[in-house]
Design a protein around this motif. Structure first.
Motif, PDB file in Angstrom:
ATOM      1  N   SER A  88      -4.725  -4.296   0.036  1.00  8.64           N
ATOM      2  CA  SER A  88      -5.975  -4.086  -0.597  1.00  8.64           C
ATOM      3  C   SER A  88      -7.035  -5.386  -0.225  1.00  8.64           C
ATOM      4  O   SER A  88      -8.241  -5.246  -0.583  1.00  8.64           O
ATOM      5  N   LYS A  89      -6.421  -6.542  -0.152  1.00  7.59           N
ATOM      6  CA  LYS A  89      -7.069  -7.923  -0.151  1.00  7.59           C
ATOM      7  C   LYS A  89      -7.245  -8.180   1.453  1.00  7.59           C
ATOM      8  O   LYS A  89      -7.524  -9.379   1.700  1.00  7.59           O
ATOM      9  N   THR A 115      -0.304   4.130   0.297  1.00  4.52           N
ATOM     10  CA  THR A 115      -0.477   4.935  -1.084  1.00  4.52           C
ATOM     11  C   THR A 115      -0.333   6.468  -0.745  1.00  4.52           C
ATOM     12  O   THR A 115      -0.067   6.995  -1.487  1.00  4.52           O
ATOM     13  N   ASN A 143      -9.832   0.496   5.359  1.00  6.62           N
ATOM     14  CA  ASN A 143      -8.648   0.421   4.734  1.00  6.62           C
ATOM     15  C   ASN A 143      -7.589   1.291   4.854  1.00  6.62           C
ATOM     16  O   ASN A 143      -6.942   1.784   4.132  1.00  6.62           O
ATOM     17  N   HIS A 150      -3.922   0.457   3.633  1.00  9.37           N
ATOM     18  CA  HIS A 150      -3.877   0.558   1.948  1.00  9.37           C
ATOM     19  C   HIS A 150      -3.682   2.183   1.866  1.00  9.37           C
ATOM     20  O   HIS A 150      -2.596   2.688   1.159  1.00  9.37           O
ATOM     21  N   ASP A 151      -4.418   2.909   2.594  1.00 11.20           N
ATOM     22  CA  ASP A 151      -4.342   4.581   2.590  1.00 11.20           C
ATOM     23  C   ASP A 151      -2.784   4.890   3.247  1.00 11.20           C
ATOM     24  O   ASP A 151      -2.351   5.994   2.368  1.00 11.20           O
ATOM     25  N   ARG A 187       0.798  -3.244  -1.414  1.00 13.31           N
ATOM     26  CA  ARG A 187      -0.194  -2.627  -1.786  1.00 13.31           C
ATOM     27  C   ARG A 187      -1.374  -3.521  -2.207  1.00 13.31           C
ATOM     28  O   ARG A 187      -2.765  -3.459  -1.649  1.00 13.31           O
ATOM     29  N   LYS A 188      -0.939  -4.487  -2.994  1.00 10.65           N
ATOM     30  CA  LYS A 188      -2.017  -5.579  -3.379  1.00 10.65           C
ATOM     31  C   LYS A 188      -2.540  -6.248  -2.289  1.00 10.65           C
ATOM     32  O   LYS A 188      -3.703  -6.813  -2.241  1.00 10.65           O
TER      33      LYS A 188
END
Length: 142
Positions: free
Chosen positions: A88-89, A107, A100, A103-104, A84-85
């Motif tokens: 997000s980057k 999560t 994103n 990331h979606d 996830r980290k």
């Protein structure tokens, strides 16, 4: 050494230390002078559930990671947190829109439809700017 050149960062010409916004008898700033956003931080939470609902996704993520740790061990939540980290980057230029999606998916928010999906479309976006100015601002040159 300045060589007599003006600085790159814009500095205000006047000092606002002498201007103070007066509060009324209840200790709240006048919304007609300071704006509606100035009164909200001093009021606190209106309802007891507001604080819980504001951090709903964070609390749900912590609960899921704690359950995963109890079932599979420490490596599983660490791996998911690392993915996830990194998702997000993902590096994009600051003036390009990003969905994103990765990331979606990680999560689980790609299933939910919220206000941000309907009301935050690129057609209605008002943050378009000159690409060079946006990048220079993100780098701290402006």
């Amino acid at each position: 050494m300045s060589f007599g050149l003006p600085p790159l960062k814009v500095k205000p010409e006047h000092d606002d230390n002498g201007v103070k916004i007066q509060e009324n008898t209840f200790g709240i700033r006048d919304p007609m002078i300071a704006g509606l956003g100035a009164t909200r931080p001093k009021l606190g939470f209106v309802h007891p559930l507001e604080a819980s609902e504001k951090n709903y996704h964070l609390n749900e993520e912590k609960l899921n990671l704690a359950m995963l740790r109890n079932v599979q061990g420490l490596h599983a939540p660490m791996k998911i947190t690392m993915e996830r980290k990194f998702a997000s980057k993902v590096g994009r230029l600051p003036f390009l829109p990003s969905s994103n999606l990765q990331h979606d998916v990680l999560t689980g928010r790609y299933i939910d439809i919220g206000f941000e999906d309907i009301l935050n479309t690129r057609d209605l976006c008002e943050t378009a700017g000159q690409p060079h100015a946006v990048i220079e601002r993100s780098l701290g040159l402006l």
